[in-house]
Design an enzyme around this catalytic site. Structure first.
Site, short mmCIF file in Angstrom:
data_model
loop_
_atom_site.label_atom_id
_atom_site.label_comp_id
_atom_site.label_asym_id
_atom_site.label_seq_id
_atom_site.Cartn_x
_atom_site.Cartn_y
_atom_site.Cartn_z
N SER A 134 0.84 -1.20 0.00
CA SER A 134 0.00 0.00 0.00
C SER A 134 0.88 1.26 0.00
O SER A 134 1.76 1.39 -0.85
CB SER A 134 -0.95 -0.04 1.20
OG SER A 134 -1.96 0.92 1.09
N ARG A 200 -12.72 6.66 8.69
CA ARG A 200 -12.30 5.26 8.79
C ARG A 200 -13.40 4.33 8.29
O ARG A 200 -13.10 3.31 7.63
CB ARG A 200 -11.97 4.92 10.25
CG ARG A 200 -11.42 3.52 10.45
CD ARG A 200 -10.13 3.33 9.69
NE ARG A 200 -9.40 2.16 10.15
CZ ARG A 200 -8.20 1.80 9.71
NH1 ARG A 200 -7.61 2.53 8.77
NH2 ARG A 200 -7.59 0.73 10.19
N ASP A 289 -8.82 -6.82 -4.38
CA ASP A 289 -8.45 -5.46 -3.99
C ASP A 289 -9.13 -4.46 -4.93
O ASP A 289 -8.82 -4.41 -6.13
CB ASP A 289 -6.93 -5.31 -4.05
CG ASP A 289 -6.42 -4.03 -3.42
OD1 ASP A 289 -7.21 -3.09 -3.20
OD2 ASP A 289 -5.21 -3.95 -3.14
N HIS A 318 -8.08 -5.33 -0.05
CA HIS A 318 -6.77 -4.68 0.11
C HIS A 318 -6.08 -5.10 1.40
O HIS A 318 -4.86 -5.26 1.43
CB HIS A 318 -6.96 -3.16 0.07
CG HIS A 318 -5.69 -2.38 0.16
ND1 HIS A 318 -4.69 -2.47 -0.78
CD2 HIS A 318 -5.25 -1.50 1.10
CE1 HIS A 318 -3.69 -1.68 -0.45
NE2 HIS A 318 -3.99 -1.09 0.69
N ASP A 319 -6.84 -5.29 2.46
CA ASP A 319 -6.25 -5.67 3.74
C ASP A 319 -5.59 -7.05 3.71
O ASP A 319 -4.92 -7.44 4.67
CB ASP A 319 -7.31 -5.65 4.85
CG ASP A 319 -7.44 -4.27 5.49
OD1 ASP A 319 -6.66 -3.37 5.13
OD2 ASP A 319 -8.32 -4.09 6.34
#
Length: 342
Positions: A134, A200, A289, A318-319
């Site tokens: 990232s 968030r 992702d 993505h995580d």
């Protein structure tokens, strides 16, 4: 390993401003070998810190692929963060007051310039592996282009050569949420916390996937008309969790840094910049992702000479670059194998 501080020389920023009196927080693990060629430098992502053993368990640490008994591991907290390195909450030497929302714009190249200054301070002339995912991958790529002679191996996961319009739009939506919190403009500790909670919650939608939410956050009582949904509670929980450990001003600063990322700026374009990389490179994309899609990983692999390209099949989105450490280890073993041809 305790955090150490490096007093950074005056840093000329890409914006034209000069950052003075700054310091970098970093941690190291393991020992340099006799040839000083067992260095692994890890670049962290948006809200992480220098304690890589805490946020990348399973990949870094005793018994893991990057084991401190074999490697000398370095991780430095980036400029603009709130984990020990100079950021928006630190006093401006000229005024003695924190800069909050007036902290200068930092580009990815500025973050890398701080890494490079620390590397020189540590007298590390050769880095075996530079790795990041990232925002960390953006730093790693920038550094590998800047210093093609320095790195033997480069590993980048779920990242890109230039931050996309899609990624910038996600970041701007989050900043709008933070700026809508009236306490942010007041410039005070804790300013923008409510906005950060909302930001968030937005970010998680780009970090995860439809499948991951369906599996873990679907309401179990399918007959009730619920007022409190599991997915709603999860978004609030994650917002509270970030506010408890991070800062809205740093979040704005570092998201803007991501937006500046463009390896091709003043280098004749992205392909020309990527062609400068001299390290053996592994580019790893994540199938689910939506923030850094596979097309961006394929672009990297297409233009980095001799790069190895692989896709990690994950439901985590993505995580996955943080969570799928067993799969990442598998690809690292293939990458480092002597049969890999550069």
């Amino acid at each position: 390993m305790s955090t150490q501080l490096f007093e950074l020389p005056d840093l000329q920023l890409e914006s034209g401003e000069t950052l003075t009196g700054a310091h970098v927080a970093y941690q190291t693990w393991g020992q340099l070998n006799e040839d000083r060629d067992n260095v692994v430098w890890i670049c962290h992502a948006l809200t992480a810190n220098a304690d890589v053993l805490a946020w990348w368990p399973g990949l870094v640490g005793p018994g893991c692929y990057y084991d401190p008994s074999e490697w000398f591991i370095v991780c430095a907290n980036v400029l603009g963060s709130c984990y020990g390195t100079t950021g928006p909450l630190d006093a401006d030497p000229a005024t003695g007051r924190a800069r909050f929302q007036h902290f200068p714009l930092l580009s990815i190249r500025d973050l890398v310039a701080a890494h490079e200054a620390l590397r020189e301070e540590l007298e590390l002339a050769d880095i075996n592996t530079l790795i990041g995912g990232s925002l960390g991958g953006q730093q790693a790529l920038e550094w590998a282009v800047l210093r093609p002679d320095l790195f033997d191996h480069l590993v980048v996961i779920a990242t890109n050569a230039r931050h996309s319009a899609w990624g910038i739009a996600f970041n701007e939506a989050q900043r709008l949420a933070i700026e809508a919190d009236p306490t942010y403009a007041a410039g005070q500790p804790g300013g923008g916390d409510d906005g950060l909670r909302a930001a968030r919650a937005m970010a998680l939608l780009s970090y995860r996937s439809y499948e991951a939410y369906a599996e873990t956050q679907t309401d179990t009582d399918t007959d009730a008309l619920l007022r409190q949904h599991r997915a709603s509670a999860y978004q609030r929980y994650q917002g509270d969790k970030l506010v408890s450990r991070f800062d809205a001003y740093s979040y704005v600063s570092l998201s803007r840094s991501m937006d500046t990322h463009n390896l091709g700026r003043n280098r004749g374009g992205v392909p020309a910049a990527l062609a400068r990389i001299g390290a053996r490179t592994l580019v790893l994309g994540i199938t689910s992702d939506v923030l850094f899609p596979l097309s961006e990983q394929r672009e990297l692999a297409a233009h980095i000479p001799g790069a190895m390209y692989a896709e990690l099949d994950s439901r985590y989105g993505h995580d996955g670059f943080l969570l799928e450490t067993a799969a990442i280890t598998h690809f690292l073993e293939l990458f480092y194998a002597p049969t890999f041809v550069h």
